[in-house]
Design an enzyme around this catalytic site. Sequence first.
Site, short mmCIF file in Angstrom:
data_model
loop_
_atom_site.label_atom_id
_atom_site.label_comp_id
_atom_site.label_asym_id
_atom_site.label_seq_id
_atom_site.Cartn_x
_atom_site.Cartn_y
_atom_site.Cartn_z
N SER A 4 -18.66 31.78 17.99
CA SER A 4 -18.72 32.81 19.03
C SER A 4 -19.39 32.23 20.28
O SER A 4 -19.02 32.56 21.41
CB SER A 4 -19.51 34.03 18.53
N HIS A 22 -13.39 33.68 12.24
CA HIS A 22 -13.86 34.80 11.42
C HIS A 22 -12.67 35.51 10.77
O HIS A 22 -12.71 35.86 9.60
CB HIS A 22 -14.59 35.84 12.29
N ARG A 73 -18.46 25.92 8.02
CA ARG A 73 -17.67 25.12 8.95
C ARG A 73 -17.89 23.63 8.74
O ARG A 73 -16.98 22.85 8.71
CB ARG A 73 -18.02 25.48 10.40
N LYS A 86 -30.82 37.00 18.05
CA LYS A 86 -30.15 36.60 19.28
C LYS A 86 -29.89 37.84 20.15
O LYS A 86 -29.73 38.93 19.63
CB LYS A 86 -28.78 35.97 18.96
P1 ADP Z 1 -24.33 34.68 12.09
O1 ADP Z 1 -25.03 34.99 13.37
O2 ADP Z 1 -24.80 35.45 10.90
O3 ADP Z 1 -24.13 33.21 11.81
P2 ADP Z 1 -21.62 34.69 12.89
O4 ADP Z 1 -20.88 35.85 13.43
O5 ADP Z 1 -21.86 33.56 13.80
O6 ADP Z 1 -22.91 35.30 12.32
O7 ADP Z 1 -20.91 34.15 11.59
C1 ADP Z 1 -20.72 34.95 10.46
C2 ADP Z 1 -20.13 34.10 9.34
O8 ADP Z 1 -18.88 33.58 9.77
C3 ADP Z 1 -20.96 32.90 8.93
O9 ADP Z 1 -20.81 32.70 7.55
C4 ADP Z 1 -20.31 31.77 9.69
O10 ADP Z 1 -20.53 30.52 9.04
C5 ADP Z 1 -18.87 32.17 9.63
N1 ADP Z 1 -18.09 31.60 10.74
C6 ADP Z 1 -18.45 31.51 12.03
N2 ADP Z 1 -17.49 30.90 12.76
C7 ADP Z 1 -16.50 30.59 11.89
C8 ADP Z 1 -15.26 29.90 12.00
N3 ADP Z 1 -14.86 29.36 13.15
N4 ADP Z 1 -14.51 29.79 10.90
C9 ADP Z 1 -14.92 30.30 9.74
N5 ADP Z 1 -16.11 30.89 9.54
C10 ADP Z 1 -16.89 31.05 10.60
#
Ligand code: ADP
Length: 162
Positions: free
Chosen positions: A128, A17, A90, A41
């Site tokens: 996450s 992130h 990703r 979630k």
């Molecule tokens: P959501 O529950 O909305 O998917 P996340 O917190 O999991 O929220 O992810 C938010 C954004 O960050 C999404 O666009 C996701 O694809 C991106 N994201 C999640 N993990 C990574 C990562 N390892 N590298 C880059 N972007 C990521």
Amino acid sequence: MTTAMYPGSFDPVTRGHLDIIKRASRMFDKLIVAVLINSAKTPLFTVEQRVEMLRECCKDIPNVEVASFDGLTVNFAKAQGATVMVRGLRAVTDFENEMQLAHTNHALLPGIETVFLATSIKWSYLSSTIVKEAAHYRQDVSKFVTPNVEAALLAKQRCGDV
Ligand code: ADP
């Protein structure tokens, strides 16, 4: 002046992130990292904890703000004057969902454009969920998250929440 929004659950924020946040902050005048309150979630961290961790991680990037919101992302974007939605891609597995989201957001608010940033190869496996799984099995998560987030995960481990 272009304001972009990077919405997500950030439960917790990972180095993947943060990579997206740093890169997006260089592309737009202002970047609002928006933490979703009403996720389907069940989160490990409260929204206040997630916001606090993000603020600590982003404290050295002057044009990044962290906020939380409830309800539709486009409504929050509109209220904040954001015209761009940033999302990280990703792998192909992200693609279908993300396209659906982008089209829906555009249909709901035609002024909004979604910009996808290709995740750095280094973090393309990271989520996450993976971080929480690793913490659950008492693995070293310092590769995946910043020290403040690692400390928060260790605290959750101690109370048996993760
Ligand atoms: P959501 O529950 O909305 O998917 P996340 O917190 O999991 O929220 O992810 C938010 C954004 O960050 C999404 O666009 C996701 O694809 C991106 N994201 C999640 N993990 C990574 C990562 N390892 N590298 C880059 N972007 C990521």
